[in-house]
Design a protein around this motif. Structure first.
Motif, PDB file in Angstrom:
ATOM      1  N   GLU A 173      20.664  34.635  46.612  1.00 12.22           N
ATOM      2  CA  GLU A 173      20.803  33.210  46.311  1.00 12.22           C
ATOM      3  C   GLU A 173      21.083  32.373  47.549  1.00 12.22           C
ATOM      4  O   GLU A 173      21.067  31.154  47.498  1.00 12.22           O
ATOM      5  CB  GLU A 173      21.907  32.978  45.261  1.00 12.22           C
ATOM      6  N   ASP A 174      21.420  33.036  48.662  1.00  9.94           N
ATOM      7  CA  ASP A 174      21.561  32.203  49.858  1.00  9.94           C
ATOM      8  C   ASP A 174      21.061  32.904  51.116  1.00  9.94           C
ATOM      9  O   ASP A 174      20.900  34.119  51.158  1.00  9.94           O
ATOM     10  CB  ASP A 174      22.999  31.678  50.007  1.00  9.94           C
ATOM     11  N   LEU A 175      20.795  32.082  52.108  1.00  8.40           N
ATOM     12  CA  LEU A 175      20.101  32.536  53.311  1.00  8.40           C
ATOM     13  C   LEU A 175      20.860  33.600  54.088  1.00  8.40           C
ATOM     14  O   LEU A 175      20.266  34.542  54.599  1.00  8.40           O
ATOM     15  CB  LEU A 175      19.836  31.345  54.235  1.00  8.40           C
ATOM     16  N   GLU A 176      22.173  33.416  54.175  1.00 12.97           N
ATOM     17  CA  GLU A 176      22.972  34.359  54.959  1.00 12.97           C
ATOM     18  C   GLU A 176      22.886  35.767  54.374  1.00 12.97           C
ATOM     19  O   GLU A 176      22.690  36.742  55.094  1.00 12.97           O
ATOM     20  CB  GLU A 176      24.439  33.897  55.034  1.00 12.97           C
ATOM     21  N   ASP A 177      23.016  35.842  53.056  1.00  6.47           N
ATOM     22  CA  ASP A 177      22.888  37.137  52.374  1.00  6.47           C
ATOM     23  C   ASP A 177      21.518  37.751  52.631  1.00  6.47           C
ATOM     24  O   ASP A 177      21.387  38.942  52.913  1.00  6.47           O
ATOM     25  CB  ASP A 177      23.057  36.962  50.854  1.00  6.47           C
ATOM     26  N   ALA A 178      20.511  36.889  52.512  1.00  2.88           N
ATOM     27  CA  ALA A 178      19.139  37.361  52.700  1.00  2.88           C
ATOM     28  C   ALA A 178      18.979  37.938  54.093  1.00  2.88           C
ATOM     29  O   ALA A 178      18.422  39.016  54.284  1.00  2.88           O
ATOM     30  CB  ALA A 178      18.159  36.217  52.484  1.00  2.88           C
ATOM     31  N   LYS A 179      19.500  37.228  55.060  1.00  6.30           N
ATOM     32  CA  LYS A 179      19.357  37.665  56.446  1.00  6.30           C
ATOM     33  C   LYS A 179      20.070  38.992  56.678  1.00  6.30           C
ATOM     34  O   LYS A 179      19.554  39.887  57.357  1.00  6.30           O
ATOM     35  CB  LYS A 179      19.923  36.588  57.382  1.00  6.30           C
ATOM     36  N   LYS A 180      21.248  39.083  56.071  1.00  5.37           N
ATOM     37  CA  LYS A 180      22.004  40.338  56.210  1.00  5.37           C
ATOM     38  C   LYS A 180      21.211  41.529  55.676  1.00  5.37           C
ATOM     39  O   LYS A 180      21.144  42.582  56.304  1.00  5.37           O
ATOM     40  CB  LYS A 180      23.346  40.220  55.454  1.00  5.37           C
ATOM     41  N   VAL A 181      20.631  41.335  54.514  1.00  3.75           N
ATOM     42  CA  VAL A 181      19.839  42.414  53.911  1.00  3.75           C
ATOM     43  C   VAL A 181      18.654  42.774  54.803  1.00  3.75           C
ATOM     44  O   VAL A 181      18.407  43.943  55.092  1.00  3.75           O
ATOM     45  CB  VAL A 181      19.325  42.008  52.508  1.00  3.75           C
ATOM     46  N   LEU A 182      17.950  41.757  55.270  1.00  6.06           N
ATOM     47  CA  LEU A 182      16.763  42.005  56.096  1.00  6.06           C
ATOM     48  C   LEU A 182      17.138  42.723  57.386  1.00  6.06           C
ATOM     49  O   LEU A 182      16.402  43.568  57.877  1.00  6.06           O
ATOM     50  CB  LEU A 182      16.051  40.695  56.412  1.00  6.06           C
ATOM     51  N   GLU A 183      18.302  42.365  57.915  1.00  7.31           N
ATOM     52  CA  GLU A 183      18.711  42.982  59.175  1.00  7.31           C
ATOM     53  C   GLU A 183      19.230  44.402  59.002  1.00  7.31           C
ATOM     54  O   GLU A 183      19.011  45.256  59.852  1.00  7.31           O
ATOM     55  CB  GLU A 183      19.787  42.124  59.858  1.00  7.31           C
ATOM     56  N   SER A 184      19.918  44.646  57.880  1.00  6.04           N
ATOM     57  CA  SER A 184      20.526  45.968  57.741  1.00  6.04           C
ATOM     58  C   SER A 184      19.566  46.997  57.169  1.00  6.04           C
ATOM     59  O   SER A 184      19.340  48.034  57.773  1.00  6.04           O
ATOM     60  CB  SER A 184      21.794  45.880  56.896  1.00  6.04           C
ATOM     61  N   ARG A 185      18.973  46.719  56.037  1.00 11.48           N
ATOM     62  CA  ARG A 185      18.136  47.759  55.423  1.00 11.48           C
ATOM     63  C   ARG A 185      16.675  47.366  55.223  1.00 11.48           C
ATOM     64  O   ARG A 185      15.847  48.193  54.860  1.00 11.48           O
ATOM     65  CB  ARG A 185      18.747  48.162  54.082  1.00 11.48           C
ATOM     66  N   GLY A 186      16.356  46.099  55.496  1.00 12.63           N
ATOM     67  CA  GLY A 186      14.975  45.683  55.326  1.00 12.63           C
ATOM     68  C   GLY A 186      14.616  45.530  53.869  1.00 12.63           C
ATOM     69  O   GLY A 186      15.458  45.136  53.057  1.00 12.63           O
TER      70      GLY A 186
END
Length: 481
Positions: A411-424
């Motif tokens: 639901e928010d950009l920061e979470d999305a970025k975290k996911v993309l950076e950690s596990r893709g």
RNA sequence: GGGGCCGUAGUCUAGCUUGGACUAGGAUGCAAGCCUGGGGCGCUUGUGAUCUCGGGUUCAAAUCCCGACGGCCCCA
């Protein structure tokens, strides 16, 4: 009971795993001294052949006919459709000389074949009775990739490019064809056990010259997304550029409506990657060059009877229609044979030793889970058959489950970025639909917008994760190859 | 587009900082033999690298410098 093979290298260091499998099996030899090219080895070629046969079967079943167009495209033809050439221009290999004589008209090595095929459509299509046209070819295409190349995934010679091209009388028919293309591809990937998501690519990332593009993506073990197939609605852009017209029933003329769709050896890269493990390849039975390997467990003094029994088993399985290999090498131990055939991804192994010989049984070992079962020698064929089916199903399910776990809604950009950076994997977000906002999103997340889910009825609640205006759709974002 | 790292047998790699004892070490692979045989075992022997290529510095270059080609990473 064996224990399931590890997947820690597969998951933890995918790049190395992929390289190792390609070279050790071997499937594809990257030592050929031209950047971005590779050699299909005999075993790799067999896998490739099975895969292209699946593709061919599905297309032919739906009325497509196979053709073969020339590799060379004259410059003026390549440049006919403005948007198309603008996007491919920087990646075209040119043939500029015949011997030492410079050519009057430069010849391109096709980067894709629209501009080779459509001038012929112009000649072939005269009246509505000539429509629809549905053809395909499986050929090499060439792209001068400037970024780092990666075997089978980013190459300068795409050596297995299946491209289908269709022409239709009306927009509706052509859009129906897009749907058929999507169905055909879904069917192909399902038969290979490769899970996928379908997305309508954003406008800024559609095929050059298309009105819209539907893409199939899968997630590789390292969390990066791989595009494995695309279906494009071309509208009348190319038919206007190439003047492809047909006479309608009322005597008037209209430009045809077109689609095209493509799959490359990336599908083989995906096949290898989604099913593999630390022991190597794991192949679904449909594409396994060898489906069953028979391994004699030879003890001193009983060599002959065991070997003879194994020959019998191999012959029986062959007669039943399986692709069988009897590994009767004397200089290798059974253990080393296991590793050899596991590396190559053979779905089922039959072991037959003195214990089995005496009891009238055989041991079956499945490649995916390494589970062993002892079966009656008399029901071997049926047991192998049902085991292969079981394996294919389980492989497909495991891959599907894995992909599902890689898709998350945020639901928010920061979470999305975290996911993309950690596990893709793939992140789904609420989005307003605005192009500028989408590209801004890509920059902020350092990721690519895959598009909006194709044929998905979900409606987003709330606001766009990036600009906060009203959300109109769900968008998929990922880091990709 | 901008920046960085790297190139040593089929494969992976040590050595490079500080040039000489490098006749370039190891693992794996491959070949032969012995041993074994229901999971790569073990031992012996052999095989295999003009240190990517071209040029330069030096008495001396795998090592330093320049260029090409190739591989990889990061940033926009």
């Amino acid at each position: 009971m064996g224990k399931a093979p590890d997947r820690s290298q597969w998951a933890g260091n995918f790049g190395e795993w992929f390289h190792r499998v390609l070279s050790e099996v071997p499937v594809y030899d990257i030592r050929y001294p031209v950047k971005g090219t590779g050699v299909w080895t005999p075993y790799g070629f067999k896998i490739r052949k099975e895969v292209t046969d699946v593709i061919r079967e599905e297309l032919v079943k739906r009325g497509h006919e196979e053709v073969l167009f020339p590799l060379l495209i004259p410059e003026y033809m390549l440049k006919k459709e403005a948007e198309h050439i603008r996007n491919f221009e920087e990646q075209v290999f040119w043939v500029t000389h015949g011997g030492t004589t410079p050519l009057d008209v430069k010849l391109a090595l096709r980067p894709t074949s629209e501009t080779a095929i459509y001038p012929m459509f112009q000649l072939w299509i005269n009246a509505y009775s000539d429509l629809p046209v549905k053809i395909f070819q499986i050929v090499s295409v060439f792209r001068y990739e400037t970024k780092a190349t990666k075997p089978m995934i980013r190459v300068r010679e795409v050596s297995t490019f299946k491209e289908a091209h269709t022409a239709h009388a009306t927009r509706e028919e052509a859009e129906m064809q897009v749907k058929e293309g999507v169905e055909i591809y879904s069917r192909i990937f399902e038969r290979l056990g490769i899970p996928f998501v379908k997305s309508v690519r954003p406008d800024w990332d559609k095929f050059p010259g298309a009105e819209y593009s539907v893409a199939f993506d899968t997630v590789m073990p390292d969390g990066k997304v791989l595009q494995i197939g695309t279906v494009h609605f071309l509208g009348q852009g190319f038919s206007k550029a190439f003047d492809i017209k047909y006479m309608k029933a009322d005597g008037g003329y209209e430009n045809v409506w077109q689609t095209c769709y493509g799959i490359s050896e990336r599908v083989i890269a995906a096949l290898i990657s989604v099913h593999g493990d630390d022991h190597g390849l794991v192949l679904p039975s449909r594409v396994a060059p060898i489906q069953v390997v028979v391994i004699p467990i030879v003890y001193k003094g009983r060599e002959d009877e065991i070997l003879r029994a194994c020959v019998g088993v191999a012959e029986e399985l062959e007669k039943a229609g399986f692709r069988v290999k009897l590994d009767d090498r004397k200089e290798e131990t059974p253990g080393s044979k296991y590793f050899t055939w596991e590396l190559k991804g053979v779905p089922v192994r039959v072991e037959l030793g003195p214990r089995d010989f005496d009891k009238g049984t055989a041991v079956l070992v499945r490649r995916d889970s390494l589970e062993k079962v002892t079966v009656e020698r008399t029901s071997l064929v049926e047991e192998v058959k049902s085991l292969l089916e079981r394996i294919d199903l389980d492989l497909k399910e495991r891959a599907k489950k894995w992909l599902d776990e890689q898709i998350v809604k945020k639901e928010d950009l920061e979470d999305a970025k975290k996911v993309l950076e950690s596990r893709g994997g793939i992140v789904e977000l609420n989005w307003c639909g605005n192009v500028g906002c989408g590209q801004d999103l890509e920059a902020k997340l350092d990721a690519r917008v895959l598009g909006i889910p194709y044929e998905d009825s979900r409606n987003p609640e709330g606001s766009c994760v990036n600009c906060n205006s009203k959300a109109n759709m769900i968008i998929r974002v990922a880091r990709s190859y």
